[in-house]
Design an enzyme around this catalytic site. Structure first.
Site, PDB file in Angstrom:
ATOM      1  N   PRO A   2      -3.404  19.062 -37.875  1.00  0.00           N
ATOM      2  CA  PRO A   2      -2.458  18.254 -37.081  1.00  0.00           C
ATOM      3  C   PRO A   2      -1.821  19.092 -35.972  1.00  0.00           C
ATOM      4  CG  PRO A   2      -1.863  18.296 -39.430  1.00  0.00           C
ATOM      5  CD  PRO A   2      -2.980  19.260 -39.244  1.00  0.00           C
ATOM      6  N   GLU A   3      -1.643  18.478 -34.820  1.00  0.00           N
ATOM      7  CA  GLU A   3      -0.971  19.192 -33.736  1.00  0.00           C
ATOM      8  C   GLU A   3       0.524  18.895 -33.801  1.00  0.00           C
ATOM      9  OE1 GLU A   3      -3.055  19.637 -30.100  1.00  0.00           O
ATOM     10  OE2 GLU A   3      -5.005  19.316 -31.012  1.00  0.00           O
ATOM     11  N   LYS A  52       3.792  23.784 -35.530  1.00  0.00           N
ATOM     12  CA  LYS A  52       3.110  23.078 -36.612  1.00  0.00           C
ATOM     13  C   LYS A  52       3.829  23.273 -37.943  1.00  0.00           C
ATOM     14  CE  LYS A  52      -1.226  23.617 -34.133  1.00  0.00           C
ATOM     15  NZ  LYS A  52      -2.566  24.242 -34.112  1.00  0.00           N
ATOM     16  N   ARG A 257     -13.372  29.000 -31.722  1.00  0.00           N
ATOM     17  CA  ARG A 257     -13.245  27.546 -31.730  1.00  0.00           C
ATOM     18  C   ARG A 257     -14.195  26.971 -30.685  1.00  0.00           C
ATOM     19  NH1 ARG A 257      -7.711  26.358 -33.088  1.00  0.00           N
ATOM     20  NH2 ARG A 257      -8.437  24.210 -33.204  1.00  0.00           N
TER      21      ARG A 257
END
Ligand SMILES: [Zn+2]
Length: 270
Positions: A2-3, A52, A257
């Site tokens: 989740p951001e 976060k 990433r």
């Protein structure tokens, strides 16, 4: 993962459901039994999102949760359902229940430890107390790629891959552009855009980054179908035409990433 907007929405929701009253806290799974016993019966004073990280403040102690890749909250009206699966933390008041499963962190912190957590986090675009000038001091001195710097939670907190890659597209900057090449004006625009995009995501609960002229209706194209939802320019669109110029969206790897960008619209590649 989740951001920051998701964590902010959780903090707001938990405040609305539970703040100002004593809460009953347990750990059906057992792994947080000691911590749960310590805060059970105490009044939840306030909640906070920083990047976060989610905090529930109980005065002399705070619950710290980081969802990581697999963590999830669920909540509902009473009665509390029978525990299913690995519930690390369960919270309830006379009206609502809340379950937490699979977090990376679920722990109690004392006030100095909360201060230390805040101190190691960078500027959060969703916080009024953010110091974007401190983030820029790190960026402008670095040879690292912009995307890697913006994903570094000690530089900017709360931004994940979608916000970072989309904001870079909107700014016309390549993800691999070295931080030291970002001008003060470039940073001001990029920061303002992150504040705007993330603020909108808090309200809507999804990440939409395309400008009005690139929305499905305006372009006569079908809406995006993806479990992440939201209309985006480059994130997870490799090989598809750029919504602005038609060039195939590129994919590469950056800081371990996936990275996506348009080689025509985005400049300054290293
Ligand atoms: Zn393009």
């Amino acid at each position: 993962m989740p951001e920051g907007h998701t964590v902010r929405r959780l903090a707001d929701r938990h405040r609305e459901l539970f703040a100002g009253e004593p809460v009953a806290v347990t750990s059906p799974q057992g792994r947080f039994a000691e911590g749960a016993a310590r805060i059970s019966g105490a009044v939840l004073l306030d909640t906070e999102a920083y990047g976060k990280h989610l905090l529930h403040h109980y005065g002399d102690v705070s619950l710290h949760v980081h969802l990581g890749l697999y963590g999830k909250f669920a909540d509902g009206d009473l009665p509390v359902p029978a525990p299913v699966g690995q519930i690390r933390l369960r919270m309830a008041n006379p009206r609502h229940w809340l379950d937490l499963r699979g977090p990376t962190a679920c722990e109690l912190l004392d006030p100095p430890e909360v201060d230390a957590l805040r101190a190691r986090l960078g500027a959060d675009p969703l916080r009024a107390d953010a110091k974007p000038e401190q983030a820029y001091e790190r960026i402008r001195r670095s040879d690292q790629a912009l995307a890697a710097l913006l994903l570094d939670q000690s530089v900017v907190a709360g931004t994940g891959l979608i916000f970072v890659l989309e904001a870079l597209f909107r700014a016309g900057l390549a993800p691999t552009m070295p931080g030291r090449r970002l001008t003060p004006d470039g940073w001001r625009e990029l920061w303002a855009d992150l504040v705007d995009l993330m603020g909108k995501a808090v309200l809507s609960g999804r990440i939409d980054t395309v400008r009005p002229e690139h929305e499905p209706q305006a372009m006569g194209r079908p809406p995006r179908v993806d479990r992440h939802g939201g209309e985006v320019y480059v994130y997870r669109r490799p090989g598809l035409p750029c919504l602005a110029c038609g060039t195939e969206v590129s994919r590469g790897e950056l800081a371990g990433r996936n990275s996506y960008w348009c080689a025509t619209c985005q400049k300054g590649a290293a």
